[in-house]
Design a protein around this motif. Structure first.
Motif, PDB file in Angstrom:
ATOM      1  N   SER A 162       0.823  -1.218   0.000  1.00  0.00           N
ATOM      2  CA  SER A 162       0.000   0.000   0.000  1.00  0.00           C
ATOM      3  C   SER A 162       0.853   1.262   0.000  1.00  0.00           C
ATOM      4  O   SER A 162       0.375   2.335  -0.365  1.00  0.00           O
ATOM      5  CB  SER A 162      -0.933  -0.001   1.218  1.00  0.00           C
ATOM      6  N   GLY A 163       2.116   1.130   0.412  1.00  0.00           N
ATOM      7  CA  GLY A 163       2.979   2.295   0.493  1.00  0.00           C
ATOM      8  C   GLY A 163       3.701   2.641  -0.791  1.00  0.00           C
ATOM      9  O   GLY A 163       4.430   3.649  -0.850  1.00  0.00           O
ATOM     10  N   MET A 164       3.527   1.856  -1.841  1.00  0.00           N
ATOM     11  CA  MET A 164       4.172   2.172  -3.112  1.00  0.00           C
ATOM     12  C   MET A 164       3.523   3.415  -3.727  1.00  0.00           C
ATOM     13  O   MET A 164       2.355   3.716  -3.484  1.00  0.00           O
ATOM     14  CB  MET A 164       4.073   0.985  -4.069  1.00  0.00           C
ATOM     15  N   SER A 165       4.293   4.106  -4.540  1.00  0.00           N
ATOM     16  CA  SER A 165       3.800   5.345  -5.137  1.00  0.00           C
ATOM     17  C   SER A 165       2.585   5.084  -6.018  1.00  0.00           C
ATOM     18  O   SER A 165       2.375   3.966  -6.507  1.00  0.00           O
ATOM     19  CB  SER A 165       4.900   5.987  -5.978  1.00  0.00           C
ATOM     20  N   LYS A 166       1.790   6.143  -6.229  1.00  0.00           N
ATOM     21  CA  LYS A 166       0.614   6.009  -7.091  1.00  0.00           C
ATOM     22  C   LYS A 166       1.003   5.579  -8.500  1.00  0.00           C
ATOM     23  O   LYS A 166       0.314   4.783  -9.130  1.00  0.00           O
ATOM     24  CB  LYS A 166      -0.153   7.328  -7.143  1.00  0.00           C
ATOM     25  N   SER A 167       2.117   6.084  -8.993  1.00  0.00           N
ATOM     26  CA  SER A 167       2.526   5.746 -10.359  1.00  0.00           C
ATOM     27  C   SER A 167       2.885   4.275 -10.485  1.00  0.00           C
ATOM     28  O   SER A 167       2.545   3.618 -11.476  1.00  0.00           O
ATOM     29  CB  SER A 167       3.709   6.617 -10.791  1.00  0.00           C
ATOM     30  N   THR A 168       3.566   3.719  -9.462  1.00  0.00           N
ATOM     31  CA  THR A 168       3.915   2.296  -9.493  1.00  0.00           C
ATOM     32  C   THR A 168       2.670   1.438  -9.367  1.00  0.00           C
ATOM     33  O   THR A 168       2.507   0.447 -10.086  1.00  0.00           O
ATOM     34  CB  THR A 168       4.908   1.961  -8.375  1.00  0.00           C
ATOM     35  N   GLN A 169       1.783   1.801  -8.456  1.00  0.00           N
ATOM     36  CA  GLN A 169       0.541   1.039  -8.309  1.00  0.00           C
ATOM     37  C   GLN A 169      -0.245   1.039  -9.619  1.00  0.00           C
ATOM     38  O   GLN A 169      -0.792   0.006 -10.034  1.00  0.00           O
ATOM     39  CB  GLN A 169      -0.310   1.626  -7.184  1.00  0.00           C
ATOM     40  N   GLU A 170      -0.300   2.179 -10.280  1.00  0.00           N
ATOM     41  CA  GLU A 170      -1.041   2.256 -11.535  1.00  0.00           C
ATOM     42  C   GLU A 170      -0.353   1.441 -12.624  1.00  0.00           C
ATOM     43  O   GLU A 170      -1.024   0.746 -13.405  1.00  0.00           O
ATOM     44  CB  GLU A 170      -1.176   3.706 -12.001  1.00  0.00           C
ATOM     45  N   GLU A 171       0.971   1.491 -12.684  1.00  0.00           N
ATOM     46  CA  GLU A 171       1.692   0.736 -13.713  1.00  0.00           C
ATOM     47  C   GLU A 171       1.474  -0.765 -13.555  1.00  0.00           C
ATOM     48  O   GLU A 171       1.246  -1.485 -14.541  1.00  0.00           O
ATOM     49  CB  GLU A 171       3.185   1.057 -13.633  1.00  0.00           C
TER      50      GLU A 171
END
Length: 543
Positions: free
Chosen positions: A428-437
């Motif tokens: 859950s702590g990963m960046s929004k960009s990584t989560q989206e990718e």
């Protein structure tokens, strides 16, 4: 929204939370526990379509295997190995009948050979048309009692079960049906002549044991649970003889004074992972502690924490964190599979949607197999009823769950290396960009119908064979397709921390440890193994 709040749905995200996109081998093979996926599917069908009537299915609820405490460990393994059917699970403490013994012999033969006995079967008996009896007769596993009779309900003696099971071995591989011994039992003379070769084989290989050191009691009746234990011991022996046990990725770590054993796990339950090699099983028998990433036997306690991390605060939604194009793709995907709408899941964050989305879109295919369908018991033919009763009552936990449950059976202490909150925070702590990718990769593969099963099967085959180099190549391929932030968090950082934990266990001079972590953490340049070697410890692969 309420759909994803189903207990099984968020537990699926909790269990060894390092689940990646469907296209990542680590996500497929190192992620969600199979057992929980199944309960997720069942709950999901009920919640999305309304709970179906269970009146017609009550007759086919899995029977409770009420084995005696002394039989628990081996009956558990018999189930994991696929040697238990619904029929054999019923009243398992009771004495076994000739018909059920025939079924046990057939099931053992089929598991040893991979062959299914079907088609038209000769029926030489006037007192039974049980298909398992006819299969066993066709294979030469059993004979009648004379005058076209089989006497299916008669009880089976210890010596007669030895004959039936020996015949199953002989039919599966005559070359392995060898074994002899000089008996020291005072009542050996009570063993009938026809049963002596079979009984000697069973005794010489430790499959059957005496009632005491001097009493065999060959003509006493035998129970279902004892039958399953005999089948389990044969299955392990035959797989060892065939060199077909799963070797896994197994290491010994030493500081010169103390050894710790390190096993790479496949978190996804698969029958191809069993039986595990005798070396690993025997090593585990003597340990005092098992250390795992997460104690998944306590997953029910994680519910509130998972949902606190997975859900948006009021006024925010999935639409705020991903591109309109990706949001639309997810919406179309869900609509196509007729499971949920985008509105049902938009209250959940990308890392969580990424983990449950492959299961959601898979519900449609699972429904096609009849899961959730009512069974019309009253209108079934005898053949259909028998086929249901002969269904394997199999349980296929992931490797870490298998050893955790074994630890509970053996009263071994369980130690967590990370804990679920660590893994939840990591994802859950990963960046929004990584989560989206990562989510975009998953959606793309689901839309195009990419099937990871071949890759997963290959990975499991490498693990089973103990092919360290080939397994490493698959993990490296998986990492190449993932964002650097993801690889750093999921692999490199955790590998260092896991190595530090192993070092702590080595320094604990009073206790020994059996450490089970995802197999992907034990291969590669930043692996736990490399970290420990860099610290000066001797790390040896046990093949």
């Amino acid at each position: 929204m309420k759909f994803l709040k189903a207990k099984a749905m968020f537990l699926s995200a909790a269990l060894v939370l390092t689940a990646a996109p469907i296209g990542s081998v680590y996500g497929a093979g190192e992620g969600i526990d199979q057992d929980v996926i199944e309960s997720t599917v069942e709950n999901a069908i009920d919640m999305s379509q309304g709970t179906k009537s269970k009146e017609a299915t009550e007759d086919w609820a899995p029977p409770v295997i009420d084995n005696s405490p002394w039989a628990e460990k081996e009956v558990y393994d018999a189930r994991v190995y696929g040697l238990v059917t619904y029929d054999l699970a019923k009243e398992v403490r009771g004495e076994i009948s000739r018909a059920d013994a025939a079924e046990a012999g057939v099931r053992l033969y089929e598991r040893l050979t991979g062959d299914k006995i079907g088609g038209k079967l000769e029926d030489p008996f006037t007192d039974t048309d049980d298909r398992n009896v006819l299969k066993a007769y066709k294979l030469g596993i059993i004979k009648g009692v004379g005058k076209s009779k089989f006497n299916p309900d008669a009880n089976v003696t210890r010596q007669d079960l030895a004959v039936i099971m020996y015949n199953s071995i002989w039919r599966s591989n005559p070359a392995l049906a060898k074994g002899d011994m000089t008996s020291n039992f005072s009542d050996w003379g009570d063993v009938s002549g026809y049963a002596q070769p079979s009984m000697k084989y069973m005794l010489s290989n430790g499959i059957v044991k005496g009632k005491t050191e001097t009493i065999l009691d060959p003509k006493s009746n035998i129970s279902k649970q004892e039958t399953l234990i005999v089948a389990k011991r044969i299955y392990e022996l035959m797989n060892e003889s065939y060199d077909k046990t799963a070797k896994g990725l197994f290491y010994r770590v030493s500081d010169g004074k103390k050894d710790i054993y390190l096993l790479g796990s496949i978190h996804l339950g698969t029958e191809n992972a069993y039986p595990i090699s005798k070396k690993i099983r025997e090593t585990f028998k003597d340990v005092e502690n098992i250390a795992v990433e997460v104690n998944i036997l306590e997953e029910a306690q994680l519910t509130d924490y998972i949902m606190s991390k997975a859900t948006y605060p009021e006024g925010q939604s999935l639409k705020d964190d991903i591109s309109p194009a990706l949001y639309e793709e997810i919406s179309k995907l869900l609509e196509e599979h007729k499971v949920l709408s985008i509105e049902d899941i938009e209250g959940y964050k990308p890392w969580y949607i990424n983990m449950v989305l492959p299961m959601l879109v898979g519900l449609e295919d699972l429904e096609d197999t009849g899961i959730g369908e009512d069974i019309d018991y009253d209108n079934m033919t005898p053949e259909e009823i028998e086929e249901l009763e002969n269904l394997p009552y199999q349980y296929t936990p992931g490797i870490d769950k298998y050893f955790l449950e074994k630890a509970e059976q053996n009263s071994v202490d369980i130690v967590e290396i990370e804990g679920a909150s660590y893994q939840i925070d990591m994802l859950s702590g990963m960046s929004k960009s990584t989560q989206e990718e990562i989510l975009r990769t998953t959606v793309s593969q689901l839309v195009t119908g990419v099937d990871d099963q071949v890759t997963l099967d290959t990975m499991i085959a490498y693990w089973r064979a103990g092919d360290y180099a080939s397994f490493e190549s698959i993990i490296e391929m998986s990492m190449d397709s993932m964002p650097e932030e993801y690889n750093q968090a999921l692999w490199h950082n955790r590998n260092r921390e896991m190595a530090n934990k192993v070092e702590e266990y080595l320094s604990d001079s009073d206790e020994d440890y059996f450490v089970v972590v995802g197999a992907g953490h034990l291969v590669g340049e930043t692996s736990v193994v490399k970290e420990l070697e860099s610290k000066g410890y001797k790390v040896e692969a046990i093949r």
